[in-house]
Motif scaffolding. Structure first.
Motif, PDB file in Angstrom:
ATOM      1  N   LEU A  20      -4.020 -10.115  -1.112  1.00 11.13           N
ATOM      2  CA  LEU A  20      -3.043  -9.093  -0.720  1.00 11.13           C
ATOM      3  C   LEU A  20      -3.696  -7.719  -0.700  1.00 11.13           C
ATOM      4  O   LEU A  20      -4.547  -7.420  -1.537  1.00 11.13           O
ATOM      5  CB  LEU A  20      -1.898  -9.040  -1.753  1.00 11.13           C
ATOM      6  N   ARG A  21      -3.283  -6.908   0.257  1.00 12.78           N
ATOM      7  CA  ARG A  21      -3.628  -5.487   0.253  1.00 12.78           C
ATOM      8  C   ARG A  21      -2.273  -4.776   0.276  1.00 12.78           C
ATOM      9  O   ARG A  21      -1.547  -4.867   1.270  1.00 12.78           O
ATOM     10  CB  ARG A  21      -4.470  -5.157   1.487  1.00 12.78           C
ATOM     11  N   LEU A  22      -1.934  -4.128  -0.814  1.00  4.91           N
ATOM     12  CA  LEU A  22      -0.552  -3.644  -0.964  1.00  4.91           C
ATOM     13  C   LEU A  22      -0.364  -2.233  -0.423  1.00  4.91           C
ATOM     14  O   LEU A  22      -1.288  -1.415  -0.439  1.00  4.91           O
ATOM     15  CB  LEU A  22      -0.144  -3.681  -2.431  1.00  4.91           C
ATOM     16  N   PRO A  23       0.851  -1.942   0.034  1.00  2.00           N
ATOM     17  CA  PRO A  23       1.188  -0.584   0.466  1.00  2.00           C
ATOM     18  C   PRO A  23       0.959   0.416  -0.661  1.00  2.00           C
ATOM     19  O   PRO A  23       0.920   0.052  -1.838  1.00  2.00           O
ATOM     20  CB  PRO A  23       2.665  -0.672   0.818  1.00  2.00           C
ATOM     21  N   GLY A  24       0.856   1.679  -0.274  1.00  2.00           N
ATOM     22  CA  GLY A  24       0.429   2.732  -1.191  1.00  2.00           C
ATOM     23  C   GLY A  24       1.367   2.957  -2.360  1.00  2.00           C
ATOM     24  O   GLY A  24       2.586   2.747  -2.288  1.00  2.00           O
ATOM     25  N   ASP A  25       0.761   3.426  -3.417  1.00  4.80           N
ATOM     26  CA  ASP A  25       1.458   3.702  -4.666  1.00  4.80           C
ATOM     27  C   ASP A  25       2.608   4.689  -4.445  1.00  4.80           C
ATOM     28  O   ASP A  25       2.429   5.753  -3.854  1.00  4.80           O
ATOM     29  CB  ASP A  25       0.435   4.285  -5.647  1.00  4.80           C
ATOM     30  N   LYS A  26       3.767   4.322  -4.985  1.00  4.59           N
ATOM     31  CA  LYS A  26       4.954   5.162  -4.800  1.00  4.59           C
ATOM     32  C   LYS A  26       4.799   6.503  -5.509  1.00  4.59           C
ATOM     33  O   LYS A  26       5.115   7.562  -4.933  1.00  4.59           O
ATOM     34  CB  LYS A  26       6.191   4.408  -5.327  1.00  4.59           C
ATOM     35  N   SER A  27       4.308   6.478  -6.740  1.00  2.00           N
ATOM     36  CA  SER A  27       4.182   7.732  -7.499  1.00  2.00           C
ATOM     37  C   SER A  27       3.221   8.695  -6.816  1.00  2.00           C
ATOM     38  O   SER A  27       3.492   9.897  -6.715  1.00  2.00           O
ATOM     39  CB  SER A  27       3.658   7.440  -8.914  1.00  2.00           C
TER      40      SER A  27
END
Ligand SMILES: O=C(O)C1=C[C@@H](OP(=O)(O)O)[C@@H](O)[C@H](O)C1
Ligand SMILES: C=C(OP(=O)(O)O)C(=O)O
Length: 433
Positions: A20-27
């Motif tokens: 997996l390559r996850l979407p960017g960090d919310k914080s």
């Protein structure tokens, strides 16, 4: 089982496997939106969070005069106002996002004009006195209704202060730092537990100087911010659902590329290791001062053991606690959570809702004011889960459902989009059935 747009049926999995390559960090995305909105010049971000919450931050800075170009696929350009926000046409809608409301309050406290911040029903129930108090002490005028939004801010010329946060909260720390950036003098924030430090790192990336000790951070007012280009690291709090899912299945193998590994965010890896999972980290890199790397997880052959999460660790893992509690019945010795009363004032009362939903799946669980005891060695069954409009509850119980007997219906599944719209598709991709 029948499902609607707001419901998801989760059937048991045999294994978890994939990469997996996850979407960017919310914080980090929030901070880039807000700082980019105030800075001089055009910032360009890739892998920006696709969640609804960071979109609320983008919409607010747009309403305050910044120009935002968002392709909806993680590429976001923000042209900042260069230090002075414009008067917005109406109230600033922070949606479901506590981060937006609290951190934006810090920026607006020093801007001339009157600003009203509103949010959805959940956000309107959350405590805001914690930001009103320090910002008022710095000189702003802020009205709340019974400690809650709507929040009306009359910005003023601020004076610096030395502030010790009364609860562990990166949002409160950040609000004071963002106000301090525009105040006269040196503002210091002290905290008993080091909370996530993305604001400190982002302020530096945008060109502001700050000094740090083990338990404090100081910023001199009057510094200007300059636009940046940055790639947002994959979100560890989103990875948490997949890490916990993989930890449940002996034989699982899951790899995450470009995952955010900021030490103030990565304690889940230590907790899962303590539970017996095998975790490897390679390709560590420092990007805009945020660490990223590749993480691989394999579950232990004999199942997870058990642990206690309390003290500073509970504060650092606050967003990961619902999913840890949700997998606890499948451990051998259970998971005990304490010092986490902040969970009661998130998008929902996460202690009560985790206990309620674990019980719906047939688990025994004891609820405490500041945590939960979830005994191990329990087999759960499929059930109807009420996510209570809370994204982390919807995703946590989707993970618990993977090891349950029978199907589970997640009601309020659409709330996952608050932080992680891709969650269910990615889960389908790695859950072997
Ligand atoms: O600073 C941040 O980005 C966040 C801080 C935490 O909230 P608190 O500051 O209220 O602890 C966390 O729960 C939230 O999801 C994001
Ligand atoms: C608590 C959360 O976010 P916020 O405080 O920004 O609403 C969260 O994402 O779990």
């Amino acid at each position: 089982m029948h499902q609607t747009l707001t419901e998801r049926v989760i059937s048991p999995a045999r294994n978890i496997d994939g990469s997996l390559r996850l979407p960017g960090d919310k914080s980090i995305s929030h901070r880039y939106a807000l700082l980019g909105g105030l800075a001089e010049g055009t910032s360009r971000f890739s892998n920006f969070s696709t969640g609804a919450d960071p979109s609320s931050s983008l919409a607010c800075v747009e309403a305050l005069g910044a120009t935002v170009v968002n392709d909806g696929k993680g590429n976001v350009e923000v042209t900042g106002v260069g230090g002075t926000f414009h008067a917005p046409a109406g109230a600033l809608d922070c949606g479901n996002s506590g981060s937006t409301m609290r951190m934006l309050a810090g920026f607006l406290a020093a801007q001339s004009g009157e600003f009203t911040l509103i949010g959805d029903e959940s956000l309107t129930r959350r405590p805001m006195e914690r930001v009103r108090k320090p910002l008022q002490q710095m000189g702003a005028e802020i009205d709340l209704t019974d400690g809650h939004a709507p929040m009306t801010i009359r910005g003023r010329k601020l004076h610096a202060m030395d502030y010790t946060t009364p609860v562990p909260s990166a949002q409160v720390k950040s609000a004071v730092l963002f106000a301090g950036l525009q105040a006269e003098g040196v503002t210091t924030v002290r905290e008993a537990v080091r909370t996530r430090d993305h604001s400190e790192l982002a302020l530096r990336a945008f060109g502001a100087e700050l000094t740090r000790t083990v338990d404090s951070v100081s910023i001199t007012g009057g510094q200007k911010l300059t636009a940046i280009e940055a790639k947002v690291p994959g979100d560890m709090s989103s990875a948490a659902f997949f890490l916990c899912a993989a930890a449940l299945f002996p034989g699982s193998n899951l790899i995450f590329d470009d995952l955010g590994l900021n030490p103030t965010r990565a304690s889940l890896l230590d907790v899962l290791t303590a539970l017996g999972a095998h975790i490897g980290v390679i390709n560590l890199e420092d990007k805009a001062s945020e660490l990223i790397g590749t993480v691989q997880i394999n579950a232990p052959a004999n199942g997870l053991t058990g642990t206690t999460v309390s003290g500073g660790l509970a504060a650092q893992l606050i967003d990961e606690l619902p999913v840890l509690a949700a997998i606890a019945p499948y451990t051998q010795n259970g998971i005990r959570i304490r010092d986490a009363r902040e969970l009661r004032v998130k998008e929902s009362d996460r202690i009560a809702l985790v206990a309620q939903n674990l019980r719906a799946m047939g688990a025994e669980v004891e609820e405490f004011e500041d945590g939960l005891d979830v005994p191990g060695g329990q087999q759960l069954h499929g059930a109807e889960i009420d996510a209570g409009g809370d994204h982390r509850i919807a995703m946590a119980f989707s993970v618990a459902a993977l090891r349950a007997e029978g199907e589970t219906l997640i009601r309020g599944a659409e709330s996952a989009a608050i932080s992680f719209p891709e969650f269910f598709d990615l889960l389908d991709g790695v859950a072997q059935r």
